[in-house]
Design a protein around this motif. Sequence first.
Motif, PDB file in Angstrom:
ATOM      1  N   PRO A 172     -50.481 -12.058   7.312  1.00 25.78           N
ATOM      2  CA  PRO A 172     -50.987 -13.386   6.959  1.00 25.78           C
ATOM      3  C   PRO A 172     -50.110 -14.045   5.902  1.00 25.78           C
ATOM      4  O   PRO A 172     -49.694 -13.415   4.933  1.00 25.78           O
ATOM      5  N   GLY A 173     -49.814 -15.303   6.121  1.00 24.51           N
ATOM      6  CA  GLY A 173     -49.014 -16.040   5.159  1.00 24.51           C
ATOM      7  C   GLY A 173     -47.522 -15.956   5.396  1.00 24.51           C
ATOM      8  O   GLY A 173     -46.748 -16.667   4.746  1.00 24.51           O
ATOM      9  N   ASP A 174     -47.080 -15.081   6.297  1.00 25.34           N
ATOM     10  CA  ASP A 174     -45.641 -14.973   6.559  1.00 25.34           C
ATOM     11  C   ASP A 174     -45.390 -14.651   8.035  1.00 25.34           C
ATOM     12  O   ASP A 174     -44.816 -13.615   8.375  1.00 25.34           O
TER      13      ASP A 174
END
Length: 212
Positions: A172-174
């Motif tokens: 998540p987030g990347d």
Amino acid sequence: MTRGALTREEILDAAAGLVRQHGPGALSMRRLAAGLGTAVTSIYWHVGNREQLLDALVERTVREMGAVRPAGRTPAERIVSVARGLRRELRARPHLIAMVHERGLTERMFLPAQQALVHEVHAAGLRGARAAEAVRAVQFQIVGFVLVERNRERAPAQAPAEGEVWDPAAVPGDPALSRALSRPADPERLFLLSVRALVGSLLAPDAPRGHP
């Protein structure tokens, strides 16, 4: 082709080609003679028996590995160029390198590259044990990387494959990281990245020394 037209170097070239393609086990005097279009006796006349031929191939490989020369404007650039050249030469002749190792000549084979690296770490201001550690760290990085490459190339097909393991939602987030890891690795790019990072760290004025 007659014996008078055949040279020792032509025989060694042909023998090295057989070993590079098929390994030392494929090298027979009869097969070599057939490929050169000459008699087996002509091969013996120029290089001796099979063991003498293998010894000559090993010695020539040692000499060829000593031909790696640094290039670049700075010590760091020249060290990286030696690393790239050594990796290229090791990858080009794995069977011949294995023969060198089996005959106990590995250290002599690497000596010219080590000497080139010593010259460059001296040019960068390193001396003594720190210079020796830098040379060996670079050498170990090259050899270790080549061994990993060879192992990956010889590995059986993987299931799931490299591109199927990483899901963009797994980090998540990347998601870009997952997408990048799902693509095949670029060995040349990774090699340059790792060697440049290593050399930059080793040549830094405040680089810490390793401890047992």
